[in-house]
Design a protein around this motif. Structure first.
Motif, PDB file in Angstrom:
ATOM      1  N   ILE B  17       0.828  -1.200   0.000  1.00 45.16           N
ATOM      2  CA  ILE B  17       0.000   0.000   0.000  1.00 45.16           C
ATOM      3  C   ILE B  17       0.872   1.263   0.000  1.00 45.16           C
ATOM      4  O   ILE B  17       0.645   2.194  -0.779  1.00 45.16           O
ATOM      5  N   ALA B  20       2.661   1.729  -3.195  1.00 39.61           N
ATOM      6  CA  ALA B  20       1.772   2.240  -4.245  1.00 39.61           C
ATOM      7  C   ALA B  20       1.571   3.746  -4.077  1.00 39.61           C
ATOM      8  O   ALA B  20       1.574   4.508  -5.048  1.00 39.61           O
ATOM      9  N   ASN B 137      -0.731  -4.158  -5.773  1.00 33.52           N
ATOM     10  CA  ASN B 137      -0.594  -2.696  -5.712  1.00 33.52           C
ATOM     11  C   ASN B 137      -0.412  -2.097  -7.101  1.00 33.52           C
ATOM     12  O   ASN B 137      -0.854  -0.982  -7.371  1.00 33.52           O
TER      13      ASN B 137
END
Lengths: 293, 596
Positions: B17, B20, B137
């Motif tokens: 996460i 990303a 991601n």
């Protein structure tokens, strides 16, 4: 010593105008004399010396010298000394204090200074009592000792300062006594000259709260020079063996001196600085580090 | 078309996460947008939940934004742990992992109906295209590129660069995952267009960094040559930056055995004549307080960065708060003034850190930079900074006549005495924590102590006249006011703009200098004020109380304070301002009634 071999400095050149607040007869008077002599023998001018201490009777000592002094906070002389040494490796850096300052409140720092092997000389005036706060138990007080915080006798084993620093791998470990001013000055001088961390424990009698056995007469009775015992200061295990007698015997001289001193932390820092200096962006361009290309 | 978009993403550790978010921010910067990214974790080391929030705008960004425009949930359990950080509203587009098996009309957002909800088989797409779910991601980035028009080219360029070392195969696999995400977005258009307006500054250089790295870089720029510290979240990256860079400039860094040794070494380095710094967070600040007192009485320059987290004690190590204000101003015993400065953004951090060194050097004092977790950890895109505009101040060193019978703590007209350092001929003195006469010799004279206290506190008077350490925006004569500092100031700047757009007559004071309290600045600011808010992330309203301690505040000034990790939303502040306006109107109307 100057290049021509003559002594440029006399012990009195290191003596300040401040009058010590110590009790008459305190062992620390003798220690400061030993320090003046050692500094004169080494011959560094006072302004190139930084002398750091914590809090306590003995920690007043930097003020009694003409060096740059720093009488700091309780137990913290060693971190401050290290910051000074790292900021300016050319200085001669000394740290001093008492057994409480060094082995109780500041006891956590000494191991790390030894690990880092900075070229700092640490002198502990070990009187086995808290003097400035009027006679409480210290970390080097004998088990069973009666003081105003141990009226029924101490329940704790004392710290053994010599074994403590030897165990952590100090390169230079010595003990001295005000009963032998010449030997003490020579030992301190040798400690200063040692390239790396050097520790000198000095049995410095407290005339006000000390026990009789720790006064000059008592110390003389248990004194033995390591040289007279034929001790080889290059032998670390033999040093540890002898150090076990802390508290019963007063062994004077060098317990251990690493015959092959490793590079100091300062040497390693300099090496790294030189190695990496070529990668330095000009300071005004330091934010270029944050440009994602 | 939108000018501003706030993305929030959450998943399990290992879902990538934060990575990303990083990619999205970098792509946005490459495309000329302004951006801010904050991240949030559970307090475990590996695994657990992690989240990030990325705000992208064509205008400079003042804070990480309010409710999400776009929410991405890789699994709901993790997403919901960040309820306060990732608020979903009726205008949010929610994208979530279809494999959770939850139908679109039953997503677990109680009481909220988002604008649109789309279940995407993210893991399956990653597996199918890249051969591994680890590319989830990248699929998400593809979805974002497709739906919101951000990063179609730049994201993959960044990913290529990042993965180049790991082999072309992996790069190609990620390209397929990205393309699949984009294709999915194209095939499932949004109800309303949420594309971002193209930036006019595409291709211009932007910096991307966070508050901690910026702080360390600024310190080195200011001439700091020594850092002593001990790892503590969320300040540690400052020390890390030093360990990477300070050697290059002939300096050094000591990772000490504890917080006390860290600041002790910094005090020593300062005594030795070098600019030095330590950084810590709340619990470490408590440990350092005795040394801060020492540096004050020994009049040694020193910069202490406190990156605030939630307290007391271990408190909330990974979440932001402003509750170290009292500790920053008052910890350490005795009568002492220690300047406290606070940046409001990553960009500010550069100027404020330099200012901290300048004040420390000029006034020979420890200075605290009161950062907070949000500024420390949030990444911002920045326009290049002209570093030549900053003046660097060095301590006053004795020369010539000063060194004849040198007196380190000499009484002077401005209470600042020339300061020597070891190595300087003629300058030897005793520095001490014990009270001392002008030469440095110890004393226990009460009258000398009183005089020296006077010297050590009066020297700061001119600092309070530094108008450049305060920022007033809005109508200077407005009857309604806000006061805010640190990361909350950014939220208030945005609230001010919103309030003004709605016709409210409001102004905002942002102090960069929190302590000593500049009475004059506040008195001027409050002269026109009838109602106002001191907005802060504390439980006890520390800022409000600090001001009330020094200033006769207008009766209508109240604290808007709350602790914890929940940041204020600009809309929430605007609502509070509106209440003040209507109260004010009512009281005016009351005043117009005939008196009986």
């Amino acid at each position: 010593m100057s290049a021509t071999g003559t002594c440029e400095y006399q012990p009195k050149d290191y003596k300040s105008d401040l009058k010590p607040i110590w009790c008459p007869g305190c062992g620390d008077f003798s220690v400061v004399q030993g320090i003046y002599r050692a500094l004169a023998a080494v011959g560094r001018p006072p302004h190139e010396i930084a002398f750091v201490s914590g809090i306590g009777c003995s920690s007043r000592i930097p003020g009694y010298t003409t060096a740059y002094g720093f009488n700091s906070v309780h137990g913290r002389s060693l971190p401050i000394a290290q910051g000074i040494k790292l900021a300016n490796p050319d200085l001669l850096v000394l740290a001093a204090g008492g057994d409480g300052d060094g082995f109780s409140i500041g006891g956590g720092h000494i191991a790390h200074l030894i690990r880092r092997n900075m070229d700092i000389t640490y002198i502990v005036m070990d009187n086995q009592i808290y003097g400035l706060t009027k006679g409480q138990l210290s970390p080097t007080s004998q088990k069973g000792r009666v003081t105003c915080t141990s009226r029924f006798g101490s329940l704790e084993e004392p710290v053994n300062p010599l074994l403590y620093v030897l165990a952590y791998g100090a390169g230079f470990v010595a003990q001295a006594s005000p009963t032998d001013l010449v030997g003490m000055a020579a030992t301190i001088e040798e400690a200063i000259r040692y390239p790396g961390f050097a520790f000198v424990n000095i049995q410095s009698p407290c005339v006000t709260y000390g026990e009789e056995a720790q006064q000059i007469k008592g110390l003389k009775a248990i004194s033995e020079t390591l040289a007279s015992l034929g001790h080889n200061p290059a032998d670390r295990l033999a040093a540890m063996d002898l150090a076990q007698h802390y508290g019963e015997k007063l062994h004077l001289g060098v317990f251990y001196r690493n015959p092959e001193p490793p590079p100091t932390y300062g040497d390693l820092v300099k090496e790294r600085q030189v190695l990496l200096s070529k990668d330095a962006l000009p300071k005004e361009r330091i934010l270029d580090l944050f440009i994602k290309k | 078309m939108r000018k501003d978009l706030v993305f929030g993403m959450a998943g399990s550790g290992g879902d990538g996460i934060v990575s990303a978010g990083d990619s999205l921010l970098q792509a946005a910067a490459a495309e000329g947008y302004h951006g801010v990214m904050t991240k949030s974790f559970g307090s475990q080391i590996r695994g657990g939940e992690s989240s990030c929030r990325v705000r992208i705008s064509t205008e400079p960004i003042l804070n990480p934004g309010g409710n999400l425009d776009v929410a991405v949930a890789l699994n709901w359990e993790d997403f919901l742990k960040f309820g306060a950080e990732l608020p979903v509203s009726g205008t949010t587009v929610v994208i979530y992992e279809a494999a959770t098996g939850i139908p679109e009309n039953q997503i677990p957002l109680v009481g909220v109906t988002p604008l649109q909800v789309i279940a995407v088989p993210i893991a399956a797409m990653a597996k199918e295209t890249a051969g591994t779910e680890r590319a989830k991601n990248t699929v998400v980035l593809g979805l974002i590129a497709g739906w919101f028009g951000i990063g179609a080219v730049a994201v993959m360029k960044g990913i290529r660069k990042k993965l180049a070392k790991k082999g072309e195969e992996l790069v190609e696999a990620n390209q397929r995952a990205f393309d699949a995400g984009r294709a999915f977005a194209m095939e499932h258009p949004l109800k309303a267009s949420m594309n971002v307006v193209a930036s006019e500054t595409k291709g211009q250089v932007k910096l991307i960094t966070d508050g901690n790295d910026m702080c360390a870089a600024a310190a080195i720029f200011a001439g700091c040559q020594f850092f002593g510290g001990y790892p503590i979240t969320p300040s540690t990256e400052i020390m890390q930056f030093f360990t990477d860079h300070v050697w290059k400039y002939g300096g050094s860094v000591l990772q000490a055995e504890d917080e006390i040794a860290g600041i002790g070494a910094a005090v020593g380095a300062s005594f030795a004549g070098k600019k030095s710094m330590t950084a810590t967070s709340g619990p470490g600040l408590s440990l350092k307080s005795e040394m801060m007192g020492l540096a004050s009485i020994a009049e040694l320059p020193l910069v202490i960065v406190d990156v605030q987290r939630g307290g007391p004690s271990t408190g909330l190590p990974t979440k932001t708060e402003q509750s170290d204000l009292f500790a920053a101003c008052f910890s350490a015993h005795g009568d002492v003034i220690r300047p406290v400065l606070a940046p409001t953004s990553v960009a500010d951090m550069f100027r404020i850190t330099i200012e901290a060194f300048n004040i420390a050097e000029h006034y020979q004092t420890p200075v605290i930079v009161l950062s907070d977790q949000e500024i420390a950890a949030r990444k911002e895109t920045l326009d290049p900074i002209d570093t030549t505009q900053f003046k660097i101040i060095n301590r006053l060193v004795p020369a010539g006549a000063d060194l004849q019978d040198y007196k380190r703590f000499k009484q002077t007209d401005n209470h600042i005495s020339p300061i020597s350092h070891p190595g300087m001929i003629g300058g030897t003195y005793l520095a001490s924590g014990i009270e001392h006469v002008e030469s440095g010799a110890p004393t226990n004279s009460g009258s000398v102590h009183a005089r020296m206290n006077d010297k050590r506190t009066k020297k700061f008077e001119p600092l309070k006249d530094r108008k450049d350490l305060f920022e007033v925006t809005g109508n200077p004569n407005a009857p309604i006011a806000m006061v805010a500092w640190g990361s909350i100031a950014g939220v208030c700047r945005e609230a001010l703009a919103m309030a003004q757009a709605e016709g409210l007559d409001v102004k905002l004071l942002v102090p960069y200098l929190l302590y000593p309290v500049a009475e004059g600045v506040y008195n001027d600011f409050f002269a026109s004020v009838q109602k106002g808010l001191v907005i802060e992330q504390t439980h006890l309203a520390q800022t409000f109380k600090l001001l009330r301690m020094h200033i006769d505040l207008p009766k209508g000034l109240k604290p808007l304070a709350r602790s914890g990790a929940n940041p204020f939303l600009p809309s929430e502040i605007v609502a509070a301002l509106k209440t003040l306006v209507s109260e004010l109107q009512r009281s005016h109307e009351g005043n117009l009634q005939p008196q009986e």
